[in-house]
Design a protein around this motif. Structure first.
Motif, PDB file in Angstrom:
ATOM      1  N   ALA A 160       0.832  -1.211   0.000  1.00  0.00           N
ATOM      2  CA  ALA A 160       0.000   0.000   0.000  1.00  0.00           C
ATOM      3  C   ALA A 160       0.864   1.258   0.000  1.00  0.00           C
ATOM      4  CB  ALA A 160      -0.925  -0.011   1.213  1.00  0.00           C
ATOM      5  N   LYS A 161       1.999   1.215   0.713  1.00  0.00           N
ATOM      6  CA  LYS A 161       2.864   2.396   0.832  1.00  0.00           C
ATOM      7  C   LYS A 161       3.920   2.471  -0.257  1.00  0.00           C
ATOM      8  CE  LYS A 161       4.972   3.571   4.538  1.00  0.00           C
ATOM      9  NZ  LYS A 161       4.876   4.958   4.960  1.00  0.00           N
ATOM     10  N   ASN A 162       4.061   1.364  -1.007  1.00  0.00           N
ATOM     11  CA  ASN A 162       5.155   1.268  -1.964  1.00  0.00           C
ATOM     12  C   ASN A 162       6.498   1.393  -1.242  1.00  0.00           C
ATOM     13  OD1 ASN A 162       6.145   0.852  -4.453  1.00  0.00           O
ATOM     14  ND2 ASN A 162       5.830   2.936  -5.209  1.00  0.00           N
ATOM     15  N   ARG A 163       6.584   0.734  -0.078  1.00  0.00           N
ATOM     16  CA  ARG A 163       7.763   0.857   0.787  1.00  0.00           C
ATOM     17  C   ARG A 163       8.685  -0.322   0.542  1.00  0.00           C
ATOM     18  NH1 ARG A 163       7.943   3.000   6.615  1.00  0.00           N
ATOM     19  NH2 ARG A 163       9.364   1.708   7.805  1.00  0.00           N
ATOM     20  N   PRO A 164      10.005  -0.088   0.420  1.00  0.00           N
ATOM     21  CA  PRO A 164      10.923  -1.219   0.227  1.00  0.00           C
ATOM     22  C   PRO A 164      10.976  -2.096   1.482  1.00  0.00           C
ATOM     23  CG  PRO A 164      12.159   0.842   0.463  1.00  0.00           C
ATOM     24  CD  PRO A 164      10.699   1.205   0.456  1.00  0.00           C
ATOM     25  N   PRO A 215       3.796   1.748  10.269  1.00  0.00           N
ATOM     26  CA  PRO A 215       4.608   2.887   9.827  1.00  0.00           C
ATOM     27  C   PRO A 215       3.664   4.046   9.511  1.00  0.00           C
ATOM     28  CG  PRO A 215       4.245   1.438   7.973  1.00  0.00           C
ATOM     29  CD  PRO A 215       3.512   0.826   9.160  1.00  0.00           C
ATOM     30  N   SER A 216       4.211   5.198   9.165  1.00  0.00           N
ATOM     31  CA  SER A 216       3.356   6.328   8.825  1.00  0.00           C
ATOM     32  C   SER A 216       2.492   5.987   7.600  1.00  0.00           C
ATOM     33  CB  SER A 216       4.205   7.562   8.567  1.00  0.00           C
ATOM     34  OG  SER A 216       5.237   7.254   7.654  1.00  0.00           O
ATOM     35  N   ALA A 217       1.250   6.509   7.592  1.00  0.00           N
ATOM     36  CA  ALA A 217       0.278   6.140   6.560  1.00  0.00           C
ATOM     37  C   ALA A 217       0.370   7.053   5.343  1.00  0.00           C
ATOM     38  CB  ALA A 217      -1.128   6.165   7.156  1.00  0.00           C
ATOM     39  N   ASN A 218       1.537   7.058   4.709  1.00  0.00           N
ATOM     40  CA  ASN A 218       1.754   7.881   3.516  1.00  0.00           C
ATOM     41  C   ASN A 218       2.516   7.055   2.488  1.00  0.00           C
ATOM     42  OD1 ASN A 218       3.854   8.268   5.726  1.00  0.00           O
ATOM     43  ND2 ASN A 218       5.002   8.870   3.903  1.00  0.00           N
ATOM     44  N   PRO A 219       2.433   7.439   1.196  1.00  0.00           N
ATOM     45  CA  PRO A 219       3.279   6.758   0.220  1.00  0.00           C
ATOM     46  C   PRO A 219       4.740   6.940   0.624  1.00  0.00           C
ATOM     47  CG  PRO A 219       1.690   8.207  -0.876  1.00  0.00           C
ATOM     48  CD  PRO A 219       1.630   8.516   0.591  1.00  0.00           C
ATOM     49  N   ILE A 270       5.463  13.252   2.527  1.00  0.00           N
ATOM     50  CA  ILE A 270       5.255  13.873   3.842  1.00  0.00           C
ATOM     51  C   ILE A 270       4.315  13.014   4.692  1.00  0.00           C
ATOM     52  CG2 ILE A 270       4.477  15.991   4.973  1.00  0.00           C
ATOM     53  CD1 ILE A 270       4.660  17.253   2.050  1.00  0.00           C
ATOM     54  N   SER A 271       4.640  12.833   5.972  1.00  0.00           N
ATOM     55  CA  SER A 271       3.797  12.021   6.849  1.00  0.00           C
ATOM     56  C   SER A 271       2.442  12.696   7.080  1.00  0.00           C
ATOM     57  CB  SER A 271       4.494  11.814   8.199  1.00  0.00           C
ATOM     58  OG  SER A 271       5.718  11.153   8.004  1.00  0.00           O
ATOM     59  N   PRO A 272       1.376  11.897   7.284  1.00  0.00           N
ATOM     60  CA  PRO A 272       0.029  12.453   7.472  1.00  0.00           C
ATOM     61  C   PRO A 272      -0.253  12.796   8.922  1.00  0.00           C
ATOM     62  CG  PRO A 272      -0.080  10.064   7.312  1.00  0.00           C
ATOM     63  CD  PRO A 272       1.380  10.426   7.238  1.00  0.00           C
ATOM     64  N   ARG A 310      16.863  11.526   1.919  1.00  0.00           N
ATOM     65  CA  ARG A 310      15.692  12.233   1.378  1.00  0.00           C
ATOM     66  C   ARG A 310      14.429  11.520   1.856  1.00  0.00           C
ATOM     67  NH1 ARG A 310      13.482  15.499  -2.394  1.00  0.00           N
ATOM     68  NH2 ARG A 310      11.818  14.657  -3.678  1.00  0.00           N
ATOM     69  N   HIS A 311      13.526  12.273   2.461  1.00  0.00           N
ATOM     70  CA  HIS A 311      12.340  11.678   3.056  1.00  0.00           C
ATOM     71  C   HIS A 311      11.385  12.837   3.350  1.00  0.00           C
ATOM     72  CE1 HIS A 311      11.165   8.056   5.787  1.00  0.00           C
ATOM     73  NE2 HIS A 311      10.103   8.576   5.229  1.00  0.00           N
ATOM     74  N   TYR A 312      10.169  12.540   3.708  1.00  0.00           N
ATOM     75  CA  TYR A 312       9.210  13.579   4.100  1.00  0.00           C
ATOM     76  C   TYR A 312       9.135  14.691   3.053  1.00  0.00           C
ATOM     77  CZ  TYR A 312      10.901  11.440   8.430  1.00  0.00           C
ATOM     78  OH  TYR A 312      11.314  10.559   9.377  1.00  0.00           O
TER      79      TYR A 312
HETATM   80 MG    MG Z   1       7.431   7.006   7.664  1.00  0.00          MG
END
Ligand code: MG
Ligand code: AMP
Length: 326
Positions: A52-56, A138-142, A146-148, A230-232
């Motif tokens: 859902a997050k496209n997280r590695p 984890p945070s509910a963002n792609p 930016i975190s929600p 690089r994040h957020y």
């Molecule tokens: Mg996060």
């Protein structure tokens, strides 16, 4: 998939617990940022978070628990963990401890450690108690965005991809938890600055809690995976400043830390992060403001650093630095 928003009633919390027990995802409010939760002991359910997050899958998840017994069932507890949990749980502090075999590898990215937190948000804590299983969230963002900090932010990017969101109002703190590695209980290391400052950690432990700085010989990814440069990041480029130049382009947004100058309010491209001049209120507003400015098509978002004497400076400047990294 239709994403439903649930108010926090007893009946709804029971419905959401059933969704989680069935191996599905629920976005949940926490005092730091909104999280995307799954049953931490169900590997298939946790895999859905990454999709859902496209997280590695190299980026491990924080596991949320509602009591110390649950924490002890997942990790090898130690004295430092006891002191920190007594002082800061429930709250915005994540502890890294050696894991027990019951924790699936998908949670820990194959590491021998696990990240644990007891959250303070009343509705999330109630849900944790009802579902009575640890929840990875984890945070509910792609991934990378930016975190929600509101349910609306979650809906904007994960609407249609998850079955349910629990409405819990805007996040009280606004930046992610502080993460401390206490596998070696005599040498705690701060991996990520957040809602609990380094000074407060050092004070209750009566020892210095140093920020983790990887040595050249060290495999950084093995100790602090997921702490990306690089994040957020909004899609609009971000630039961080100690102080702003006199000449300010009108095509760019200028975010002052705080200012009493009411003239600023009449400029369409000038904004303030903190209404009362405290880092605490800046943290609450940071991610919502970045999201808002990202939708306004500025050429660049310029942000003034938080003054270093503010207790929130480390956490906020850390997020801003990563948002600005290219
Ligand atoms: Mg996060
Ligand atoms: P978030 O995406 O805000 O939930 O934060 C998750 C972050 O916690 C990861 O990106 C890692 O930096 C950190 N983390 C989780 N588990 C571990 C672990 N076992 N060891 C070190 N850091 C971890």
């Amino acid at each position: 998939m239709n994403t439903r928003l649930y108010l926090s009633t007893d009946a709804n919390l029971r419905k959401l617990a059933a969704i989680l027990t069935n191996g599905d995802l629920v976005a949940v409010p926490t005092e730091t940022v909104y999280g995307l939760a799954a049953d931490a002991l169900n590997e298939e359910a946790c895999r859905k978070i990454f999709t859902a997050k496209n997280r590695p899958t190299e980026d491990p998840l924080i596991v949320h628990i509602h009591d110390i017994e649950q924490a002890k069932s997942l990790a090898h507890w130690n004295e430092t963990a006891g002191i920190l949990a007594d002082s800061f749980w429930p709250g915005p502090l994540t502890l890294i401890l050696r894991k027990k075999p019951i924790v699936p590898d998908i949670i820990t990215a194959g590491l021998d450690s696990v990240a644990l937190r007891m959250p303070r948000h009343r509705d999330f804590l109630s849900l944790l108690k009802i579902v009575n299983t640890p929840l990875a969230a984890p945070s509910a963002n792609p991934f990378g965005y930016i975190s929600p900090t509101t349910s609306g932010h979650v809906m904007d990017h994960l609407g249609g991809k998850i079955p349910a969101i629990l409405e819990g109002g805007p996040s009280d703190i606004g930046v992610e938890s502080s993460i401390v590695d206490i596998r070696d209980e005599h040498h705690p290391k701060l991996l990520r600055p957040g809602g609990i400052s380094q000074q407060r950690l050092s004070k209750v432990l009566s020892c210095s809690v140093d920020r983790y700085q990887p040595k050249i010989s060290e495999d950084e990814a093995a100790i602090a995976p997921g702490l990306l440069k690089r994040h957020y990041s909004p899609a609009t480029p971000v630039q961080l400043h100690l102080s702003f130049p006199g000449e300010k382009s009108v095509r760019q947004a200028w975010v002052f830390f705080s200012t009493g100058d009411s003239n600023l309010d009449h400029q369409d491209n000038f904004f303030t992060l903190s209404a009362d001049g405290t880092g605490e209120s800046a943290a609450k507003r940071l991610f919502a403001l970045l999201r808002n400015l990202d939708g306004k098509h500025f050429d660049c978002i310029n942000v003034e650093r938080v003054p270093i004497d503010d207790p929130w400076a480390e956490a906020i400047n850390d997020r801003l630095q990563r948002a600005a990294a290219r």
